[in-house]
Design an enzyme around this catalytic site. Structure first.
Site, short mmCIF file in Angstrom:
data_model
loop_
_atom_site.label_atom_id
_atom_site.label_comp_id
_atom_site.label_asym_id
_atom_site.label_seq_id
_atom_site.Cartn_x
_atom_site.Cartn_y
_atom_site.Cartn_z
N ASN A 1 0.84 -1.22 0.00
CA ASN A 1 0.00 0.00 0.00
C ASN A 1 0.86 1.26 0.00
OD1 ASN A 1 -3.02 -0.40 0.06
ND2 ASN A 1 -2.35 -1.93 1.57
N HIS B 1 -8.26 -0.73 5.66
CA HIS B 1 -8.64 -1.99 6.32
C HIS B 1 -9.13 -2.96 5.23
CE1 HIS B 1 -9.87 -4.46 9.69
NE2 HIS B 1 -10.97 -4.75 8.99
C1 GAR Z 1 -3.22 -4.70 3.95
O1 GAR Z 1 -4.09 -5.68 3.44
C2 GAR Z 1 -3.96 -3.80 4.92
O2 GAR Z 1 -5.28 -3.55 4.57
C3 GAR Z 1 -3.89 -4.64 6.17
O3 GAR Z 1 -2.59 -5.16 6.17
C4 GAR Z 1 -2.15 -5.34 4.83
C5 GAR Z 1 -0.81 -4.65 4.67
O4 GAR Z 1 -0.26 -4.91 3.41
N1 GAR Z 1 -4.17 -3.85 7.34
C6 GAR Z 1 -4.86 -4.30 8.38
O5 GAR Z 1 -5.27 -5.44 8.45
C7 GAR Z 1 -5.10 -3.28 9.47
N2 GAR Z 1 -6.21 -3.67 10.29
P1 GAR Z 1 0.91 -4.05 2.82
O6 GAR Z 1 1.99 -3.98 3.89
O7 GAR Z 1 1.35 -4.83 1.62
O8 GAR Z 1 0.38 -2.70 2.49
#
Ligand code: GAR
EC number: 2.1.2.2
Length: 224
Positions: free
Chosen positions: A16, A127
């Site tokens: 992200n 989220h």
């Molecule tokens: C993402 O899917 C985000 O939505 C989730 O962690 C992942 C991080 O991925 N966040 C949560 O679950 C927060 N409650 P990334 O490090 O590849 O962005």
């Protein structure tokens, strides 16, 4: 237009974060604008990722930030005696750098209310489900997708929201929906949702930075 200086808080892979970095500047006519006129180029930008903070020294997100030439900081919560002290340290670093807004991108710690109060209506989170369902303490990463599949719902998706003093309870900015398919595993669902997260987060941040988001009570409204 004033460019909104953004800090991104991460704990892991940082896909992200990458999406936020890649969309800082418009892609259309990207090269032309960049080469011909730097000041015009600047005008097309409404947010800038100025700092990345990780609580995890091993987070791959730090490498992504480094490659993009963004300042990084490792602040491990374990070094502080409690959540309040950690929140104070974070706020201090952010204020030192005149950060306007904070994006939580896979940041796996719950921030103390002190932090939220210091950046009131200026902290965004993504989220991996359609809030208000499948949120709250313990609902992160794969736990979310497991709960979604267990519940039997036909749709999942992602939510970008403002962070308030609760856990995943702040005003929702936007959501993207995906179908839950027969035979989905937490992995396949996570992958499909993540693609939409990468669209939703830059979109929400651009709206925020353009001043088009207004919070009314528990709701975030997009003004035309
Ligand atoms: C993402 O899917 C985000 O939505 C989730 O962690 C992942 C991080 O991925 N966040 C949560 O679950 C927060 N409650 P990334 O490090 O590849 O962005």
């Amino acid at each position: 237009m004033k460019v909104t200086r953004v800090a991104v808080l991460v704990s892991g892979g940082g896909s992200n974060l990458q999406a936020l970095i890649d969309n800082q500047r418009p892609k259309v006519k990207l090269q032309i604008a960049k080469c011909s006129n730097e000041s015009l180029w600047g005008k097309l930008q409404n947010y800038k990722i100025s700092l990345v903070i990780s609580n995890n020294p091993e987070a791959y997100a730090l490498e992504r930030a480094g490659k993009a030439g963004i300042e990084t900081l490792i602040l491990t919560d374990k070094k502080y005696k409690n959540r309040l002290e950690y929140a104070k340290a974070l706020v201090k670093e952010l204020k030192k750098r005149n950060i306007d807004a904070v994006c939580l991108a896979g940041f796996m710690l719950i921030l103390h209310p002190y932090f939220v109060r210091n950046f009131k209506n200026r902290v965004l989170n993504i989220h991996p489900a359609l809030l208000p369902r499948f949120g709250g303490e313990g609902m992160y990463g794969h736990h979310v997708h497991e709960a979604v599949l267990k519940s039997g719902v036909k749709e999942s998706g992602c939510t970008v929201h403002f962070v308030d003093e609760g856990c995943d309870t702040g005003p929702i900015i936007l959501q993207k929906k995906v179908r839950v398919r027969k035979g989905d595993t937490p992995d396949t669902l996570a992958k499909r949702v993540l693609k939409y997260e990468h669209i939703a987060y830059p979109q929400a941040l651009k709206l925020f930075a353009s001043g088009k988001l207004k919070i009314k009570g528990k709701k975030a409204k997009i003004e035309k």
